[in-house]
Design a protein around this motif. Structure first.
Motif, PDB file in Angstrom:
ATOM      1  N   UNK A 304       4.325 -54.108  68.712  1.00  0.00           N
ATOM      2  CA  UNK A 304       3.440 -52.992  69.039  1.00  0.00           C
ATOM      3  C   UNK A 304       3.475 -51.954  67.920  1.00  0.00           C
ATOM      4  N   UNK A 305       2.313 -51.548  67.455  1.00  0.00           N
ATOM      5  CA  UNK A 305       2.225 -50.549  66.388  1.00  0.00           C
ATOM      6  C   UNK A 305       2.417 -49.159  66.994  1.00  0.00           C
ATOM      7  N   UNK A 306       3.438 -48.410  66.575  1.00  0.00           N
ATOM      8  CA  UNK A 306       3.661 -47.082  67.161  1.00  0.00           C
ATOM      9  C   UNK A 306       2.590 -46.094  66.727  1.00  0.00           C
ATOM     10  N   UNK A 307       2.271 -45.181  67.609  1.00  0.00           N
ATOM     11  CA  UNK A 307       1.328 -44.106  67.287  1.00  0.00           C
ATOM     12  C   UNK A 307       2.153 -42.896  66.864  1.00  0.00           C
ATOM     13  N   UNK A 308       2.078 -42.531  65.592  1.00  0.00           N
ATOM     14  CA  UNK A 308       2.881 -41.427  65.060  1.00  0.00           C
ATOM     15  C   UNK A 308       2.015 -40.177  64.944  1.00  0.00           C
ATOM     16  N   UNK A 309       2.468 -39.092  65.554  1.00  0.00           N
ATOM     17  CA  UNK A 309       1.725 -37.830  65.540  1.00  0.00           C
ATOM     18  C   UNK A 309       2.054 -37.057  64.274  1.00  0.00           C
ATOM     19  N   UNK A 310       1.037 -36.554  63.604  1.00  0.00           N
ATOM     20  CA  UNK A 310       1.217 -35.774  62.380  1.00  0.00           C
ATOM     21  C   UNK A 310       1.269 -34.286  62.710  1.00  0.00           C
TER      22      UNK A 310
END
Length: 894
Positions: A304-310
């Motif tokens: 699963x590709x993590x969703x990284x918050x900027x």
């Protein structure tokens, strides 16, 4: 910090045994072995106690005892080693043996105390007790941050929310894990909550479950939280066993499409436990997890590709601050808007900081004077307004394993907003004794994955190049470093302090200050000697020497100049010395007496002195030679061959006058004596005349080399080929930069051989014909090629179908006269990135680049408009075929 002290002394003794075996024999060897064995026990004890989230007073007392004894031991051992270099060597050797005997006695006492403490209450000391010793609820930072954000306000997360909802509604029938990652206070919980409460998502799932995990989770509490979301809890259910509760949850979720949010998860054990209760129904169920730890994402689902918050940009930051202060209906008064934007910028894009500052601004008068005061002290406002704010970030520090804590706190050495070179940072960690260079990159990546350190720039191959920390994280570092007595930082003083500095600095010498320190401080406070601060970093233009608390300093950084090198004589135990923005007129001989130095960096107008070889422990030497325009290249003294532990030698200049040097060829005596710089891995910048097989045979493990030559007219073709062919002796070389200076030079001859180990090659002002690209194409491991300022010369670069760069991943061409480029996709089968900069004459980028399936990005900076149009056409063609993965950046093309 007991752990760092133990590791440091352990490495010091191991190096002493390895490098000076004639000092360590008979009774001395037995004492050294005893200390090493005790250090292993202390290491084990500290690893056990680090597993505890709350340490009892007894544990803290034992840790303090360990650090005190170990610090004192290392101070005394290194002081005796320093004396070994003095004329009274025989007497010093005897004193060294006596010192060890005294230290063995003290360390044995501490070890007995630790053993007794461990035996008296094993559970408490080793960290096996219940993590929640009281009945109070654990602190959930996500709940606190959520209360700060009005329901109607969502700023900077709009695109993130769209992506998360798209994944929740995706076609995958199997249960999918959606990780949301980011640093503390960045909005992970807010994003998850907005997706969880979205009306369409509410109707899509039969059951929705929200469980906040946090660091100090209790299995039973989590199970009951899940059941509260599924059904009505009764007293009978609350009395059931954990296994029964898990079984009830599983049955309730069976054959239902469910959405579970596991918020603020830190432990893989918590994930493993809870996911056993979530069945795989093959009906598009979803699990969202929020975490600061990238490893959690990998553990939960490697695919699963993590969703990284900027972090928020400036516009988003101002909007969040504005909307929280004035709501969605009101408008900020014009006279406050400019100051408000300054305030929001200083929050560094962190939503938590912006919300805390907004809360503070809402309590004060809305006047320009009041807001200007806040703008001047944003970090102080955030830190003082709410302990919870730093508490949210402190949880990440508290969760760090012992081995990473000193590496993280060391970021406090650098000034605010400083962009730090990562390789240099790892060298500093190694020089300090925290870790070995071999594991440095792994430790850095782990700190990044925990969202404590931010990568600022990346190399062409994707590897992190520079880094920094958020201003609030830096405040946390300075707070913890001060509490741990790990680091002392002198920041910008007030005007009053500057005046005091001027009086005190010129009134006393450093030696007098330390004599005064020893007499007064120890007399007034008997325990003052117990814990020394070993690291000092000065960020001020004016520094007060009274602020340096201990003569046992191991590290000193001066970021805004330095005054008297004679003041350094008192710091006999220095390992790291870095002086910026100051140039010595004469080579500072006093520095060569600091024999424990492992890392040294300073600027000087004078040439290197032969006495530099007295720094026999030196590993990293960065020497900025402020040469004048017509100065000849300096010659490194032949004594350099005695510095056998040297790993990096970097002689540089400034941008206007880049410096380079002639490296001495090893003499016959040196070769016979077996002197080789076997540990030297990085060398720059040497002139071409130094490139001989004799030199490179004596530095066989060189990995990075920078050659700089200002005048190639002195070389005939055959002689130049000979110099270049000598590079083939370097079997480990992976990075080579070759820069010439003079523009009108004879072309380098075609008959030469590059090292086959090369992975990165940069050519600048070398004026090679494009036909010579054949020499480069044959390199089997080349991944990065940079051609700058006429590194190659000619209008046309043409490749046939057989001329392939099979391993090349990144190609950068800058300021070359290329006009026609004739290639096809098979020439670059693994290319990932293409950058063209100031290639004004290039008419177009070959269309076949669009057929390279590995290509991820094309960048054009200051190129022709026709070249830019050709790239846009490539992008359009790819998008028409459903390939939207190609990123295109076009800047200032005309």
């Amino acid at each position: 910090m007991a752990y760092a002290a133990v590791i440091s002394l352990k490495r010091t003794l191991e190096q002493l045994v390895q490098r000076k075996p004639h000092w360590i024999k008979d009774e001395t060897r037995k004492m050294v072995d005893f200390i090493l064995d005790s250090l292993e026990y202390f290491h084990y004890f500290l690893e056990c106690t680090s597993k505890r989230r709350h340490r009892c007073g007894k544990v803290e007392e034992l840790e303090r005892e360990i650090r005190t004894a170990v610090d004192e031991a290392e101070d005394m051992i290194e002081l005796q080693i320093y004396k070994m270099k003095e004329p009274v060597k025989r007497k010093a050797t005897k004193l060294f043996c006596q010192t060890l005997s005294e230290l063995v006695e003290k360390i044995d006492t501490v070890r007995r105390n630790v053993v007794m403490g461990n035996d008296s209450d094993t559970n408490k000391v080793e960290g096996n007790e219940d993590l929640r010793a009281d009945d109070s609820l654990p602190f959930h930072p996500s709940r606190y941050v959520g209360k700060l954000i009005p329901e109607s306000i969502i700023v900077g997360l709009e695109d993130d929310l769209t992506k998360i909802i798209r994944r929740l509604k995706g076609p995958t029938s199997t249960r999918e894990v959606i990780p949301i990652l980011g640093m503390g206070g960045i909005g992970k919980t807010t994003l998850a909550r907005k997706a969880y409460d979205d009306p369409e998502i509410r109707h899509r799932f039969d059951i929705r479950v929200w469980v906040t995990v946090s660091q100090e989770y209790q299995t039973r509490d989590m199970l009951l939280d899940v059941l509260r979301c599924i059904s009505q809890l009764t007293r009978e259910i609350e009395k059931e066993s954990d296994d029964r509760l898990m079984d009830m949850i599983r049955k309730k979720l069976m054959n239902k499409r469910y959405l579970v949010v596991m918020d603020d998860i830190w432990s893989s054990d918590a994930w493993d436990l809870m996911t056993r209760t979530f069945p795989e129904n093959n009906n598009r169920s979803r699990i969202i997890l929020t975490s600061r730890l990238k490893d959690m994402s990998t553990h939960a689902d490697p695919d699963s590709i993590p969703h990284e918050i900027s972090l928020l940009n400036l516009d988003q930051s101002w909007k969040l601050l504005h909307d929280n202060l004035f709501g969605l209906q009101q408008v900020c008064p014009p006279e406050l808007e400019y100051i408000g934007k300054q305030v929001s910028q200083k929050c560094g894009g962190l939503p938590l900081a912006l919300l805390v500052v907004a809360g503070h601004l809402s309590k004060i008068a809305r006047t320009t004077e009041s807001w200007k005061d806040v703008a001047k002290s944003v970090n102080e406002v955030v830190t003082n307004e709410s302990d919870i704010c730093l508490g949210v970030l402190a949880m990440s520090y508290g969760y760090l394993p012992n081995r990473l804590r000193p590496c993280f706190l060391y970021m406090g050495v650098f000034p605010e907003d400083k962009e730090v070179d990562i390789k240099g940072l790892i060298n500093l960690w190694d020089s300090e004794g925290f870790i070995s260079e071999e594991v440095g990159r792994k430790c850095f990546e782990e700190l990044v994955s925990r969202n404590l350190i931010m990568v600022r720039k990346r190399r062409s191959n994707g590897e992190a190049k520079t880094c920094s920390v958020h201003d609030l994280v830096r405040e946390l570092i300075l707070r913890e470093a001060k509490k741990e007595k790990f680091l002392q930082v002198s920041r910008y003083p007030s005007a009053n302090k500057v005046r005091v500095h001027l009086l005190s600095y010129y009134g006393n010498s450093m030696k007098e200050k330390f004599m005064k320190f020893s007499r007064t401080k120890n007399a007034t406070n008997p325990s003052a000697k117990k814990l020394h601060v070993h690291r000092h970093s000065c960020h001020s233009y004016f520094y007060d020497l009274d602020c340096v608390e201990s003569p046992y300093m191991r590290t000193m950084h001066f970021f805004h100049g330095f005054s008297r090198v004679s003041d350094l004589r008192s710091f006999k135990l220095l390992r790291v010395l870095a002086i910026f923005h100051f140039s010595f007129q004469k080579f500072p001989i006093e520095i060569t007496k600091l024999v424990h130095l492992r890392y040294l960096q300073f600027n000087c107008h004078d040439e290197l002195h032969s006495s530099v070889s007295e720094l026999y422990n030196l590993q990293t030497f960065i020497f900025c030679h402020r040469r004048y325009l017509h100065d000849k290249p300096q010659t490194i003294p032949a004594t350099i061959w005695r510095m056998k532990h040297l790993r990096l030698l970097h002689v540089t200049g400034d941008d206007l006058h880049p410096s380079y040097f002639s490296f001495p060829i090893p003499s016959r005596e040196v070769i016979i004596s077996g002197f080789k710089l076997e540990h030297l891995e990085a060398l720059s910048c040497i002139c071409l005349s130094s490139c001989t097989s004799e030199l490179f045979s004596a530095i066989p493990n060189l990995k990075k080399l920078k050659i700089h030559e200002e005048d190639l007219t002195i070389y005939e073709g055959e002689k130049m080929s000979q110099r270049l062919n000598s590079l083939s002796c370097l079997k480990q070389l992976d990075t080579l930069k070759f820069r010439c200076k003079r523009i009108y030079i004879p072309r380098i001859p075609s008959k030469y051989i590059w090292p086959t180990s090369l992975k990165r090659l940069t050519l600048q002002y070398t004026y090679l014909p494009w036909e010579d690209m054949e020499n480069i194409r044959m390199l089997p491991n080349l991944e990065v090629l940079k051609i700058k300022e006429n590194g190659f010369d000619g209008d046309v670069w043409r490749l046939n179908d057989e001329e392939n760069f099979n391993q090349l991943k990144f190609l950068h061409m800058e300021s070359i006269v290329l006009k026609h480029w004739e290639v096809c996709s098979v020439n670059f089968p693994n290319l990932e990135g293409l950058v063209l900069e100031r290639c004004y004459r290039l008419e177009e980028v070959p269309k076949d680049f669009g057929e390279i399936y590995t290509l991820e990005s094309i960048e054009l900076h200051e190129c022709s408009i026709s070249a830019a149009n050709s790239v846009l056409q490539i992008q359009e063609e790819q998008e028409s075929m459903g390939n939207d993965c190609l990123s295109v950046i076009i800047d200032n093309c005309r």
